[in-house]
Design a protein around this motif. Structure first.
Motif, short mmCIF file in Angstrom:
data_model
loop_
_atom_site.label_atom_id
_atom_site.label_comp_id
_atom_site.label_asym_id
_atom_site.label_seq_id
_atom_site.Cartn_x
_atom_site.Cartn_y
_atom_site.Cartn_z
N ILE A 31 50.65 38.05 47.52
CA ILE A 31 50.18 39.34 48.06
C ILE A 31 50.99 40.51 47.49
CG2 ILE A 31 49.23 38.36 50.18
CD1 ILE A 31 51.69 39.45 51.64
N GLN A 32 52.17 40.25 46.92
CA GLN A 32 52.93 41.36 46.31
C GLN A 32 52.44 41.69 44.91
OE1 GLN A 32 54.54 42.44 48.55
NE2 GLN A 32 55.80 40.97 49.63
N VAL A 33 51.83 40.68 44.25
CA VAL A 33 51.46 40.86 42.84
C VAL A 33 50.61 42.11 42.60
CG1 VAL A 33 50.10 39.88 40.95
CG2 VAL A 33 51.77 38.48 42.13
N PRO A 34 49.50 42.30 43.33
CA PRO A 34 48.68 43.48 43.02
C PRO A 34 49.41 44.79 43.26
CG PRO A 34 47.91 42.39 45.02
CD PRO A 34 48.91 41.47 44.39
N ILE A 35 50.31 44.82 44.24
CA ILE A 35 51.04 46.06 44.52
C ILE A 35 51.90 46.43 43.32
CG2 ILE A 35 52.71 47.15 46.04
CD1 ILE A 35 51.78 45.13 48.21
N PHE A 36 52.66 45.44 42.83
CA PHE A 36 53.51 45.70 41.67
C PHE A 36 52.66 46.02 40.43
CE2 PHE A 36 56.78 42.97 43.88
CZ PHE A 36 57.67 43.99 44.05
N ALA A 37 51.58 45.25 40.24
CA ALA A 37 50.76 45.42 39.05
C ALA A 37 50.18 46.83 39.00
CB ALA A 37 49.64 44.39 39.02
N GLY A 82 48.47 48.12 31.46
CA GLY A 82 48.94 49.43 30.99
C GLY A 82 49.27 49.43 29.51
N GLY A 83 49.70 48.28 28.99
CA GLY A 83 50.12 48.23 27.60
C GLY A 83 48.96 48.06 26.63
N ILE A 84 48.02 47.18 26.96
CA ILE A 84 46.91 46.94 26.05
C ILE A 84 45.76 47.90 26.32
CG2 ILE A 84 45.22 45.23 25.23
CD1 ILE A 84 47.23 43.07 25.98
N GLY A 85 45.50 48.13 27.62
CA GLY A 85 44.43 49.06 27.96
C GLY A 85 43.06 48.45 27.71
N ARG A 86 42.08 49.31 27.52
CA ARG A 86 40.69 48.91 27.25
C ARG A 86 40.17 47.86 28.23
NH1 ARG A 86 39.24 50.91 22.30
NH2 ARG A 86 40.96 51.96 21.24
N TRP A 87 39.52 46.79 27.69
CA TRP A 87 38.87 45.84 28.60
C TRP A 87 39.88 45.01 29.37
CZ3 TRP A 87 39.76 40.67 28.12
CH2 TRP A 87 40.31 40.23 26.90
N LEU A 139 54.58 42.42 37.05
CA LEU A 139 55.02 43.00 35.77
C LEU A 139 54.14 42.51 34.64
CD1 LEU A 139 58.94 42.96 35.81
CD2 LEU A 139 57.39 44.88 36.08
N THR A 140 53.80 41.21 34.69
CA THR A 140 52.96 40.66 33.63
C THR A 140 51.60 41.34 33.62
OG1 THR A 140 54.06 38.58 34.09
CG2 THR A 140 52.15 38.50 32.64
N LEU A 141 50.96 41.36 34.79
CA LEU A 141 49.62 41.97 34.86
C LEU A 141 49.68 43.46 34.55
CD1 LEU A 141 47.94 40.27 37.96
CD2 LEU A 141 47.62 39.80 35.52
N GLY A 142 50.68 44.14 35.11
CA GLY A 142 50.80 45.59 34.90
C GLY A 142 51.03 45.93 33.44
N THR A 143 51.87 45.12 32.77
CA THR A 143 52.14 45.37 31.35
C THR A 143 50.90 45.13 30.51
OG1 THR A 143 54.39 44.60 31.76
CG2 THR A 143 53.72 44.83 29.47
N LEU A 144 50.17 44.05 30.85
CA LEU A 144 48.93 43.77 30.13
C LEU A 144 47.96 44.94 30.28
CD1 LEU A 144 48.17 40.01 30.92
CD2 LEU A 144 48.62 41.03 28.68
N ALA A 168 40.63 47.01 32.36
CA ALA A 168 39.51 46.99 33.29
C ALA A 168 39.46 45.66 34.04
CB ALA A 168 38.20 47.23 32.54
N ALA A 169 39.61 44.55 33.32
CA ALA A 169 39.54 43.23 33.94
C ALA A 169 40.67 43.05 34.96
CB ALA A 169 39.61 42.15 32.86
N VAL A 170 41.89 43.34 34.53
CA VAL A 170 43.04 43.16 35.42
C VAL A 170 42.89 44.03 36.67
CG1 VAL A 170 45.50 43.58 35.66
CG2 VAL A 170 44.63 42.46 33.61
N MET A 171 42.48 45.26 36.46
CA MET A 171 42.43 46.16 37.60
C MET A 171 41.33 45.78 38.59
SD MET A 171 45.05 47.61 37.15
CE MET A 171 45.11 48.51 38.69
N ARG A 172 40.22 45.20 38.09
CA ARG A 172 39.19 44.76 39.04
C ARG A 172 39.74 43.64 39.92
NH1 ARG A 172 37.01 48.56 36.70
NH2 ARG A 172 38.71 49.41 37.93
N VAL A 173 40.46 42.68 39.30
CA VAL A 173 41.07 41.59 40.07
C VAL A 173 42.04 42.16 41.11
CG1 VAL A 173 42.58 39.58 39.94
CG2 VAL A 173 40.83 39.94 38.19
N VAL A 174 42.85 43.10 40.65
CA VAL A 174 43.83 43.72 41.54
C VAL A 174 43.13 44.44 42.70
CG1 VAL A 174 45.46 45.64 41.66
CG2 VAL A 174 45.69 43.91 39.88
#
Lengths: 319, 350, 390
Positions: free
Chosen positions: A189-195, A141-146, A134-139, A149-155
């Motif tokens: 291992i669940q974190v990226p799925i939820f994010a 999806g909520g902030i967007g931009r870089w 939820l934390t990563l997904g909100t960051l 991009a950063a969060v999604m590459r990690v995911v």
């Protein structure tokens, strides 16, 4: 106020009453929120009721297990019957309907008390995974931009590693595995799925008209994220969480099976029981069968709940 | 149930023409034993002759689309119960086997939909989709089918048809997609074409092109056209006979000229009064129909439109009006109303 | 009591407004491979108290323009002035404060209302954001808003999915009114509603304008609705305004070929009119706004296209030399058109190429060159006359 003004006020009042009639019927009842209407549907959904019954029984069992277990699950009551070659596992007998395990402990008692630990591992792992996701997904999806991009590459990197392999690696990092290392490994291992799920769902909300409307009203960006985007995006994540709970229990069993689980078997846990059963699998399959059956039934309960929840929250079937 | 079905009172019947499609007392209910049933179409009758355009007009939930799907046999077998009679060239369609019905669709009767994008297969080139129809229903082979497909695309006004054959639906604009869909529908020269809101998703200049094309088809090839729309403007220019539907029943049926000149049902009149006309003086206040289509009463208890009707009287919520020949106007007309709007026929006329 | 007279002061002005959306490709690094020229140089002025109608077909950029005026889209170029304040440079909190004065009504009444909030929560949100809940009877204000849009107070506790389409649009209007704006931008406010309900919302908007002294920008594709509701109309085609005039002047003396075609294509719910209505059918479809034609953007479809100027010279919005229209002298505002040949077309010196239902080969792609090489039919009566006598 002049007469003319009051006359025009009267006219205007009449016009308003006309408008009221023109708008069509609206019942006087209190409004029903989407969650409420989903709940109304769930209450009568037989699939949900079956799933919920299984889950509730499982939770109740976990709560009262220490009192209803016929024996101490750690006491080696049947150790005398064990003979390494001829009879490694005590047979069912009066007082021990399911027999014993390879250490001479009562099987039924271990299964009953094991539900506690299994529930803790499943719920904790999912809860931690959900929080991280939820934390990563909100960051993202909520902030967007870089940030996105950063969060999604990690995911993406995390998702590119097979999840069980990842869990094994995480669990193996710890020199002395215990209950919490198992929970942590499964949670990660669940974190990226939820994010990923939440981020996608948040992005859809970001482009929706009601978010545009909130922006047009001058609502602060943070309030838009937490008041409008998150509540509308979270449905699929909740559904996923119920499904993940079942997977987490199975994953815990897999870790134990490979010896990466909690080595302290004084507190029984189904996955760990299954793991211990592997060396006797050919000769004494019932040792694996009982915990496996418990895991499957509980996992089924959560899955049924999740699937019916998905149906109920689907906006297309909303009424 | 009173439903007028006699062809003598049928407006729009040109002498000597037998109807190609005759729908009689069509009734469609959705729902099963467990959930409550919804009657979407409640005893609708109309017929269409070759070369004739019949309009089914109404708003969301009036049953116009369900009627067309029922005629085409496209309603799901589970969940939808269809009763009444649909005769095509004298043959009853409702009792036909699904296989026979599938042969009729495409070969003798075709349908075009509101959303051309979702009606076309996204992963198959449009040329293949047209030739498929020709191969299945006409037994045409490769080269001949391609040639015919090219001709059809050209016929509906798609430029550079040879090249367009290999295009996918997403490569075409909305207007071109609708044309491609019409080309598919026309592949086997169907005798009946049902168009369900064919221009609603299109821009007005493109709508003009498509309507002109449909008009041309009807007049040149004698196709019978059922036009389903909510747009009274479209109806005014295209349909010879108009059926106004409300809550699953026909409430008024007349030829287009008298219908627009003297609407008799308060719903028809309400629709006409509530839309701004491009050619009228500015400043007229629109007269809306109050409430929404959700504010109905069941037909069994009276007139479904009564709660929204400015003319409603004592009988309206007590007695279900029947669809009967209207004596208040000079033209042959069917009307379902206890207290209709003023007609054009005086006492002396009668 | 508010004044309902249309003043002469300008409430909203846009100057050379441009909104270009980058088209991005690439997986790791986003490369900009082109732009969608959604709004490409629009200037317009809306007077306090009037209704300005913006009409055009899908893809013409009218919705983007509406959102850009509210600074809900990033501006590529140009300025937006609201009541003397330049919005184009504002950011963050300053911009949010301005939003109170200009609100939006959306096409899709369900999608534009947060499904998880009650009407009361929806209305309070904007009021809270602008401090309008402090020191006043909030309950009374909510009830007043409901009355203004013709809903009972029981509606306050309901959720959007519990209303009919028309009722939802009323809620959307109430939300816009909750912050006491001066300007309402309504983007297709009735096109998603049932025909019988559209008039309810149109009338409601007219009443509210009278009661509250609101200024409207109504964006719609339906020319009949726009003409009914607007004092002044701008016709958009591919990101630019091609003609702008008072509502009656535009209808009586349409000067731009696109306006004429658009007007002739609108079906009239009257069979007698329909039987004699002359249609100007346009060839082909709207070109892509990512690759707009050079010169006059309408030249690829224009039945009056000329061999010179149309293809390579972009026409400015100008007051034509036509006696029948207002020039902008005195109080009347000018009738402006962006066409090189407006005068010649008006006087009938240039005749259109006739297009039939199946003849949709785009003039641009048929490779046959300009119109002069394939002349219009010789019979004089075959020529399309002006739609409405001017």
């Amino acid at each position: 106020m002049t007469d003319r003004e009051s006359a025009s006020l009267g006219q205007r009042k009449k016009a308003r009453i006309d408008r009221l009639a023109a708008a069509g019927r609206i019942s006087e009842d209190e409004g029903v929120s989407l969650w409420q209407s989903a709940w109304r549907r769930l209450r009568t959904d037989p699939i949900f009721l079956v799933g919920a019954t299984i889950v509730v029984l499982f939770v109740l069992l976990a709560l009262v297990a220490p009192w209803i277990a016929p024996h101490d699950p750690t006491a080696r009551l049947l150790i005398d019957q064990i003979n390494r070659q001829a009879n490694p596992i005590p047979d069912p007998q009066p007082g021990h309907p399911l027999g014993g395990d390879d250490a001479g402990r009562d099987m039924l008692s271990r299964l009953l008390v094991g539900s506690q630990q299994t529930l803790i591992v499943g719920v904790m792992a999912t809860l931690f995974g959900l929080t991280g996701g939820l934390t990563l997904g909100t960051l993202a999806g909520g902030i967007g931009r870089w940030v996105d991009a950063a969060v999604m590459r990690v995911v993406d990197v995390m998702l590119s590693i097979p999840s069980l392999l990842m869990a094994f690696s995480i669990a193996a990092v710890f020199a002395r595995p215990n209950q919490w290392t198992v929970i942590l490994a499964i949670a990660i291992i669940q974190v990226p799925i939820f994010a990923r799920l939440l981020r996608g769902s948040m992005l859809a909300q970001r482009h929706s008209d009601h978010v545009l409307a909130a922006r047009a009203l001058g609502v602060r960006p943070a309030a838009i994220v937490f008041r409008h985007m998150l509540p509308n995006a979270i449905g699929p994540v909740i559904v996923q969480a119920t499904l993940v709970l079942a997977v987490a229990i199975i994953d815990a069993a897999a870790l134990s099976f490979l010896g990466l689980g909690n080595p302290d078997d004084s507190v029984p846990e189904w996955g760990q029981m299954l793991g211990r059963a592997q060396q006797y699998f050919n000769t004494e399959p019932q040792l694996a069968f009982y915990p496996a059956l418990c895991i499957i039934v509980v996992a089924l309960g959560f899955t049924l709940m999740g699937e019916s929840l998905r149906e109920a929250l689907d906006p297309k079937s909303r009424r | 149930m009173t439903t007028a079905t006699t062809s003598t009172t049928q407006p729009g019947r040109r002498s000597g023409r037998e109807p190609l499609l005759a729908v009689e007392d069509l009734r469609v209910t959705f729902g099963s034993r467990t959930s409550r049933t919804v009657t979407a179409v409640d005893g609708v009758s109309f017929d269409v002759a070759p070369g004739e355009t019949v309009g089914l007009v109404g708003e969301s939930g009036c049953g116009k689309s369900v009627t067309s799907l029922a005629v085409m046999g496209l309603l799901p077998a589970r969940g939808a119960q269809v009763a009444g009679s649909v005769r095509f060239d004298g043959e009853e369609l409702l009792t036909l086997s699904p296989q026979r019905m599938a042969e009729k669709r495409g070969a003798e009767m075709a349908m075009i939909f509101q959303d051309p994008l979702s009606s076309l297969n996204p992963v198959v080139p449009i040329g293949v989709q047209v030739t498929e129809v020709l191969e299945r229903h006409r037994g045409m082979k490769g080269g001949a089918a391609r040639k015919r497909a090219t001709y059809l695309l050209e016929r509906v006004g798609i430029p550079d048809p040879t090249r367009r054959l290999s295009d996918y639906a997403h490569q075409l604009s909305g207007g071109m997609r609708q044309r491609a869909l019409i080309a598919m529908a026309l592949a086997c020269e169907p005798r009946l074409l049902i168009a369900d809101e064919p221009t609603t998703a299109l821009d007005v200049t493109i709508q003009a092109q498509i309507l002109a094309l449909l008009n041309e088809l009807v007049s040149e090839s004698g196709t019978a056209l059922v036009m389903i729309t909510h747009d009274l403007g479209v109806v005014a220019g295209l349909c010879s006979t108009v059926n106004v539907l409300y809550a699953g029943r026909v409430v008024e049926r007349a030829d287009r000229h008298p219908l627009f000149a003297t609407p008799r049902h308060p719903y028809t009149g309400g629709l006409l009064a509530s839309i701004p006309r491009l050619d009228e003086e500015r400043g007229r206040r629109l007269v809306p129909v109050p409430g929404s289509v959700a504010d109905n009463i069941p037909w069994e208890e009276g007139c479904a439109f009564a709660p929204r009707c400015p003319n409603a009287g004592d009988r309206c919520e007590a007695e279900t009006p029947a669809l009967v020949p209207d004596r208040g106007v000079r033209d042959p007309r069917l009307l379902r109303c206890h207290y209709p709007l003023a007609g054009d026929r005086t006492e002396e006329d009668a | 009591m508010t004044s309902t007279a249309v003043g002469t002061d300008i409430l909203l002005e846009a100057r050379n407004l441009k909104v270009h959306f980058p088209i991005k490709r690439g997986i790791v690094l986003d490369r900009t491979v082109g732009y969608v020229y959604a709004v490409d140089g629009v200037g317009l002025r809306i007077r306090r108290g009037e209704t300005y109608g913006l009409v055009g077909e899908s893809g013409c950029g009218k919705s983007t323009l509406g959102r850009a005026l509210l600074r809900l889209e990033p501006l590529t170029d140009g300025e937006v002035h609201f009541d003397g304040t330049d919005l184009s440079g504002l950011k963050g909190g300053k911009l949010r404060q301005q939003r109170r004065h200009m609100q939006m009504v959306f096409q899709d009444p369900l999608g534009s209302l947060d499904p998880r909030q009650t009407v009361e929560q929806l209305l309070l949100e904007g009021m809270r954001a602008h401090g309008l809940t402090k020191g006043r009877d909030v309950r009374a204000r909510l009830v007043e808003l409901m009355e203004q849009v013709g809903l009972p107070r029981a509606a306050l506790t309901k959720y959007p999915h519990e209303f009919s389409g028309g009722q939802r649009q009323r809620v959307g209007i109430a939300r816009a009114l909750s912050v006491e704006p001066q300007l309402l931008i309504a983007d297709e406010p009735v096109s998603a509603l049932d025909v019988s309900v559209q008039a309810q919302v149109i009338n409601l908007m007219e009443d509210l304008q009278e009661d509250l002294g609101l200024t409207y920008l109504v964006i719609a594709h339906d020319l009949a609705v726009v003409r009914h509701i607007s004092d002044r109309i701008g016709v958009m085609y591919l990101g630019a305004i091609v003609e702008e005039a008072d509502a009656d002047s535009l209808y009586e003396v349409p000067l731009h070929p696109y306006t004429r075609a658009l007007m002739s294509a609108v079906p009239i719910p009257d069979p007698t009119v329909e039987d004699t209505r002359e249609q100007i059918l346009l060839a082909g479809d709207l070109p892509s706004p990512a690759d707009p034609p050079s010169g006059c953007r309408f030249h690829t479809r224009c039945p009056w296209r000329q061999p010179t100027r149309c293809d390579d010279e972009r026409p400015e919005l100008r007051v034509p030399d036509v006696a029948a229209v207002a020039t902008g002298a005195g109080d009347a505002r000018p009738h402006r058109v962006a066409c090189h040949w407006a005068e010649e077309i008006f006087r009938g010196e240039i005749t259109p190429k006739r297009v039939t239902a199946t003849d949709t080969v785009a003039l641009e792609t048929d490779g046959l060159g300009p119109v002069a090489e394939h002349p219009s039919p010789p019979e004089a009566d075959e020529d399309v006359p002006p739609v409405h006598g001017g």
